[in-house]
Design a protein around this motif. Structure first.
Motif, PDB file in Angstrom:
ATOM      1  N   LEU A  43      53.830  13.409  51.358  1.00 49.26           N
ATOM      2  CA  LEU A  43      53.138  12.825  52.513  1.00 49.26           C
ATOM      3  C   LEU A  43      52.237  11.663  52.095  1.00 49.26           C
ATOM      4  N   ILE A  44      51.560  11.812  50.949  1.00 50.32           N
ATOM      5  CA  ILE A  44      50.673  10.734  50.498  1.00 50.32           C
ATOM      6  C   ILE A  44      51.481   9.470  50.193  1.00 50.32           C
ATOM      7  N   ILE A  45      52.668   9.645  49.581  1.00 46.92           N
ATOM      8  CA  ILE A  45      53.525   8.474  49.304  1.00 46.92           C
ATOM      9  C   ILE A  45      53.959   7.830  50.615  1.00 46.92           C
ATOM     10  N   PHE A  46      54.320   8.663  51.601  1.00 47.69           N
ATOM     11  CA  PHE A  46      54.725   8.132  52.915  1.00 47.69           C
ATOM     12  C   PHE A  46      53.590   7.319  53.553  1.00 47.69           C
ATOM     13  N   ILE A  47      52.364   7.858  53.513  1.00 47.81           N
ATOM     14  CA  ILE A  47      51.217   7.147  54.097  1.00 47.81           C
ATOM     15  C   ILE A  47      50.934   5.864  53.313  1.00 47.81           C
ATOM     16  N   SER A  48      51.078   5.926  51.982  1.00 52.69           N
ATOM     17  CA  SER A  48      50.833   4.737  51.153  1.00 52.69           C
ATOM     18  C   SER A  48      51.809   3.622  51.514  1.00 52.69           C
ATOM     19  N   ILE A  49      53.086   3.979  51.674  1.00 46.85           N
ATOM     20  CA  ILE A  49      54.097   2.965  52.030  1.00 46.85           C
ATOM     21  C   ILE A  49      53.776   2.365  53.398  1.00 46.85           C
ATOM     22  N   CYS A  50      53.399   3.224  54.355  1.00 45.02           N
ATOM     23  CA  CYS A  50      53.042   2.728  55.698  1.00 45.02           C
ATOM     24  C   CYS A  50      51.822   1.804  55.628  1.00 45.02           C
ATOM     25  N   SER A  51      50.824   2.184  54.820  1.00 46.65           N
ATOM     26  CA  SER A  51      49.595   1.382  54.708  1.00 46.65           C
ATOM     27  C   SER A  51      49.888   0.015  54.109  1.00 46.65           C
ATOM     28  N   TYR A 125      44.155   6.472  46.865  1.00 50.64           N
ATOM     29  CA  TYR A 125      43.556   5.143  46.997  1.00 50.64           C
ATOM     30  C   TYR A 125      44.538   4.161  47.629  1.00 50.64           C
ATOM     31  N   PHE A 126      45.822   4.262  47.233  1.00 49.49           N
ATOM     32  CA  PHE A 126      46.826   3.373  47.822  1.00 49.49           C
ATOM     33  C   PHE A 126      47.065   3.691  49.304  1.00 49.49           C
ATOM     34  N   ALA A 127      46.759   4.939  49.690  1.00 49.33           N
ATOM     35  CA  ALA A 127      46.961   5.336  51.091  1.00 49.33           C
ATOM     36  C   ALA A 127      45.814   4.860  51.978  1.00 49.33           C
ATOM     37  N   THR A 128      44.595   4.835  51.435  1.00 52.23           N
ATOM     38  CA  THR A 128      43.426   4.566  52.283  1.00 52.23           C
ATOM     39  C   THR A 128      42.876   3.135  52.172  1.00 52.23           C
ATOM     40  N   ILE A 129      42.885   2.554  50.962  1.00 53.41           N
ATOM     41  CA  ILE A 129      42.297   1.213  50.806  1.00 53.41           C
ATOM     42  C   ILE A 129      42.998   0.170  51.684  1.00 53.41           C
ATOM     43  N   PRO A 130      44.350   0.137  51.741  1.00 50.55           N
ATOM     44  CA  PRO A 130      44.994  -0.838  52.647  1.00 50.55           C
ATOM     45  C   PRO A 130      44.581  -0.661  54.101  1.00 50.55           C
ATOM     46  N   LEU A 131      44.330   0.584  54.528  1.00 47.52           N
ATOM     47  CA  LEU A 131      43.912   0.818  55.919  1.00 47.52           C
ATOM     48  C   LEU A 131      42.548   0.179  56.183  1.00 47.52           C
TER      49      LEU A 131
END
Length: 276
Positions: A43-51, A125-131
């Protein structure tokens, strides 16, 4: 001159810029909380890719955010190293197994479990920083305050959030101005200097930056008092944006990700995905 290398609102014409500030804030908060709660790598990888895809869709250029991203990543790496130094066996405790990769010395050895846990931390960090970047660079503070007030948030809170967003780029500009002044006095803060000199130079920036920020706060608060801010129970905003279908779709997407987080926690019987 720093151009657009500040973490503030950059006008644009992308689909993200046309979203309401409220829907973007809800998406940012809900997805960030989901990313923080779960340790399911899939799930974290999925969110990171979306972000990361959102940064591309928002037409945000690397040169606009490189300074801030490098700054955040530097402290992120420090955090990951600190996690390992304080408890290098935490992965074993979490996943209930021990597969040694590097023997090391004393209690400092590396296992697949610890490495997997640290990779999960890094992915967060890759999931949240881009957001955060997308939210700050595509949200007009004035429109955002109006949208918040429209959904029932107190206008005092809305205005405080708006002020915070509005003055982030100003503080960054102040930082760049002070650093230029310090370099003119002989302090080497650029990438050409040694690490020790750069740290010493950066320390000389912090105090003037704090003092100038306090002056700015005093000026704003005095101006607000003179205009009798807070006397009335309600107020209107110059800029407001009503919710569109795309805004509703954005909020629904955020709740779907939150639902996936809860579902995976139920399937994994906890927040951690255990492949061992």
């Amino acid at each position: 001159m720093t151009g657009n290398k500040t973490l503030g609102y950059h006008p644009g014409n992308t689909i993200i810029h046309h979203l309401s500030g409220t829907s973007k804030m809800l998406f940012f908060l809900i997805v960030s909380v989901s990313s923080m709660l779960t340790y399911d790598t899939r799930l974290i990888i999925f969110i990171s890719i979306c972000s990361l895809a959102l940064i591309k869709i928002s037409n945000i250029h690397w040169e606009d955010i490189s300074f801030v991203i490098k700054f955040i990543l530097f402290f992120s790496v420090l955090n990951i190293l600190a996690v390992y130094v304080f408890q290098p066996s935490y992965g074993e405790i979490l996943y209930g197994s021990k597969t040694v990769i590097i023997e090391g010395f004393g209690r400092f050895y590396l296992t697949f479990e610890e490495l997997f846990y640290l990779i999960n931390l890094c992915l967060k960090y890759f999931a949240t920083i881009p957001l955060v970047v997308v939210f700050l660079l595509t949200t007009d503070p004035s429109e955002f305050a109006g949208s918040l007030s429209k959904i029932g948030v107190s206008y005092k809170i809305s205005y405080a959030v708006s002020l915070a967003l509005r003055y982030i780029p100003d503080i960054q500009e102040e930082y760049f101005s002070i650093s230029s002044s310090q370099m003119a006095r002989g302090y080497e803060i650029s990438e050409k200097g040694k690490l020790r000199e750069r740290i010493k130079g950066a320390a000389n920036i912090v105090l003037p930056l704090i003092l100038s920020s306090l002056d700015r706060i005093e000026t704003i608060s005095t101006a607000m008092e003179l205009r009798r801010f807070g006397e009335k129970e309600k107020r209107t905003f110059y800029s407001e944006k009503p919710f569109s279908k795309l805004d509703y779709l954005t909020v629904i997407s955020a709740f779907l990700i939150l639902g996936m987080t809860i579902l995976l926690s139920y399937i994994n019987k906890g927040r951690f995905y255990n492949p061992f």
